[in-house]
Enzyme design. Sequence first.
Site, short mmCIF file in Angstrom:
data_model
loop_
_atom_site.label_atom_id
_atom_site.label_comp_id
_atom_site.label_asym_id
_atom_site.label_seq_id
_atom_site.Cartn_x
_atom_site.Cartn_y
_atom_site.Cartn_z
N SER A 165 -1.41 0.22 8.14
CA SER A 165 -0.24 -0.48 8.65
C SER A 165 -0.26 -0.47 10.16
O SER A 165 -0.83 0.42 10.79
CB SER A 165 1.03 0.20 8.16
OG SER A 165 2.14 -0.29 8.88
N TYR B 37 5.52 8.71 8.48
CA TYR B 37 4.85 7.48 8.00
C TYR B 37 3.79 7.06 9.00
O TYR B 37 2.65 6.77 8.65
CB TYR B 37 5.88 6.37 7.81
CG TYR B 37 5.30 5.08 7.23
CD1 TYR B 37 4.76 5.04 5.96
CD2 TYR B 37 5.32 3.89 7.98
CE1 TYR B 37 4.24 3.87 5.43
CE2 TYR B 37 4.80 2.71 7.45
CZ TYR B 37 4.26 2.71 6.18
OH TYR B 37 3.74 1.54 5.66
N THR C 2 3.38 -3.08 -8.51
CA THR C 2 4.38 -3.89 -7.81
C THR C 2 3.86 -4.29 -6.43
O THR C 2 2.76 -3.87 -6.04
CB THR C 2 5.72 -3.12 -7.70
OG1 THR C 2 6.71 -3.96 -7.10
CG2 THR C 2 5.56 -1.87 -6.83
N GLY C 3 4.64 -5.09 -5.72
CA GLY C 3 4.33 -5.40 -4.32
C GLY C 3 2.97 -6.02 -4.07
O GLY C 3 2.47 -6.84 -4.85
N1 LIG Z 1 5.48 -4.17 2.89
C1 LIG Z 1 5.10 -4.14 4.14
O1 LIG Z 1 5.70 -4.79 5.00
C2 LIG Z 1 3.91 -3.30 4.56
C3 LIG Z 1 3.54 -3.30 5.92
C4 LIG Z 1 2.45 -2.53 6.31
C5 LIG Z 1 1.74 -1.79 5.37
N2 LIG Z 1 2.12 -1.79 4.05
C6 LIG Z 1 1.34 -0.98 3.10
O2 LIG Z 1 1.01 -1.73 1.96
C7 LIG Z 1 0.81 -0.86 0.84
C8 LIG Z 1 1.53 -1.41 -0.38
O3 LIG Z 1 2.93 -1.37 -0.14
P1 LIG Z 1 3.99 -2.41 -0.72
O4 LIG Z 1 4.63 -3.05 0.44
O5 LIG Z 1 3.41 -3.24 -1.80
O6 LIG Z 1 5.08 -1.34 -1.30
P2 LIG Z 1 5.67 -1.10 -2.76
O7 LIG Z 1 6.19 -2.36 -3.34
O8 LIG Z 1 6.62 0.03 -2.60
O9 LIG Z 1 4.39 -0.61 -3.60
C9 LIG Z 1 3.82 0.64 -3.38
C10 LIG Z 1 3.00 1.05 -4.59
O10 LIG Z 1 2.47 2.37 -4.37
C11 LIG Z 1 2.72 3.15 -5.52
N3 LIG Z 1 2.81 4.58 -5.25
C12 LIG Z 1 3.69 5.23 -4.45
N4 LIG Z 1 3.49 6.55 -4.54
C13 LIG Z 1 2.47 6.75 -5.40
C14 LIG Z 1 1.80 7.89 -5.92
N5 LIG Z 1 2.17 9.12 -5.58
N6 LIG Z 1 0.79 7.71 -6.80
C15 LIG Z 1 0.43 6.48 -7.16
N7 LIG Z 1 1.01 5.36 -6.72
C16 LIG Z 1 2.03 5.50 -5.85
C17 LIG Z 1 4.02 2.61 -6.06
O11 LIG Z 1 4.19 3.01 -7.40
P3 LIG Z 1 5.70 3.15 -8.04
O12 LIG Z 1 6.20 1.77 -8.27
O13 LIG Z 1 5.47 3.93 -9.29
O14 LIG Z 1 6.52 3.89 -7.04
C18 LIG Z 1 3.80 1.12 -5.88
O15 LIG Z 1 3.00 0.62 -6.92
C19 LIG Z 1 1.29 0.51 1.29
O16 LIG Z 1 0.18 1.32 1.62
C20 LIG Z 1 2.11 0.22 2.55
O17 LIG Z 1 2.13 1.30 3.44
C21 LIG Z 1 3.18 -2.54 3.63
#
Ligand SMILES: NC(=O)c1ccc[n+]([C@@H]2O[C@H](COP(=O)([O-])OP(=O)(O)OC[C@H]3O[C@@H](n4cnc5c(N)ncnc54)[C@H](OP(=O)(O)O)[C@@H]3O)[C@@H](O)[C@H]2O)c1
Length: 314
Positions: A173, A199, A47-48
């Site tokens: 991040s 976090y 996802t994401g």
């Molecule tokens: N969105 C933002 O604004 C933002 C800003 C700064 C940094 N980030 C970083 O970007 C990265 C991706 O985040 P996103 O925004 O795409 O969030 P997201 O939609 O919540 O996706 C996170 C992904 O990580 C997986 N995950 C979580 N725990 C896990 C585990 N124990 N083992 C394996 N996979 C795991 C989730 O799997 P499940 O679906 O199974 O839970 C999901 O596929 C993260 O590192 C986040 O900190 C995001």
Amino acid sequence: PSIHLLPLICFRVTGGVVVLRKWIAGGVCTCLVRLDGKTVLITGANTGIGKETSRELAQRGARVVMACRDLTRAERAAEEIRQTTGNGNVVIRHLDLASVYSVRQFAKDFLETEDRLDVLINNAGVMMCPKWLTEDGFETQLAVNHLGHFLLTNLLLPKLKSSTPSRVVNVSSIAHRGGRIDFDDLFFGRRLYSPLDSYRQSKLANVLFSRELARRLKGPCKQRSQTYSQVTTNTDLRSCLTCPTGVGVSSFCLHPGVIRTELGRHVQGWFPLLGMLLSIPSLLLMKTPHQGCQTSVYCAVTPGLEARSGRYFR
Ligand SMILES: NC(=O)c1ccc[n+]([C@@H]2O[C@H](COP(=O)([O-])OP(=O)(O)OC[C@H]3O[C@@H](n4cnc5c(N)ncnc54)[C@H](OP(=O)(O)O)[C@@H]3O)[C@@H](O)[C@H]2O)c1
Ligand SMILES: *[C@@H]1O[C@H](CO)[C@@H](O)[C@H](O)[C@H]1NC(C)=O
């Protein structure tokens, strides 16, 4: 103001919104490099940002390995990516970064069955969850966002090394900025648990680790190969001081922007309420996942980036 100024005002506001949206969307990776014959591994790819990164790299012809903890959701995402890109070489593998056992199992299977690893994207992350301890007794955010990826990267290093020039891309991040690492209480055993502080600590850990690594490796080349040879004999967490650049594996760290994903799913208390209040402006003010994956894609494919190994991109 008289009534016939109204169209003009509407026009200006619309124009302003369009310009704002374009600015918020951020940079786009315009490089057209193909990845045929290359293998990329993306964690948290169902996802994401991870899913969109997988799609972009599949589009470029890579073999894409999506490492996810929920295989049902992973297969759904993989199938969608195969359909939309026409690239059938998209596979899923089970990986739970909150488990040292799972990371070791995953790495073992990967090393045994995959021929190469050109790009590893450490993307999975969990944000502001309640105080959960993993099966290893680690606090979940530090465990998933840093420790699990740290172990994974080091276990996969032989494959990265045999596929040089290869890359490691860490999705960190901007939250690392407010971070503070309490080395005496990493898992909030003594201090009061704060989801946000945890976090920030986990994201700061990514950045600090590469800074310290760069500092220690500033010595002569001799010292580098020494550090590296220790790793091949001991993959213990403490001794994984690897020298990515010295062995043709470059590595980048990045902030992807603020993106509308599922990342906020665990947030409790005032934050979700605030989120709801802000949800209309946030539709306008946040990137789409496709816009959000551009920095990851940029770091993964842009030619000549090796000279900037160890740097932080945003
Ligand atoms: N969105 C933002 O604004 C933002 C800003 C700064 C940094 N980030 C970083 O970007 C990265 C991706 O985040 P996103 O925004 O795409 O969030 P997201 O939609 O919540 O996706 C996170 C992904 O990580 C997986 N995950 C979580 N725990 C896990 C585990 N124990 N083992 C394996 N996979 C795991 C989730 O799997 P499940 O679906 O199974 O839970 C999901 O596929 C993260 O590192 C986040 O900190 C995001
Ligand atoms: C990326 O993370 C891995 C694993 O923790 C680490 O070995 C590498 O130095 C990091 N690279 C950067 C640039 O942060």
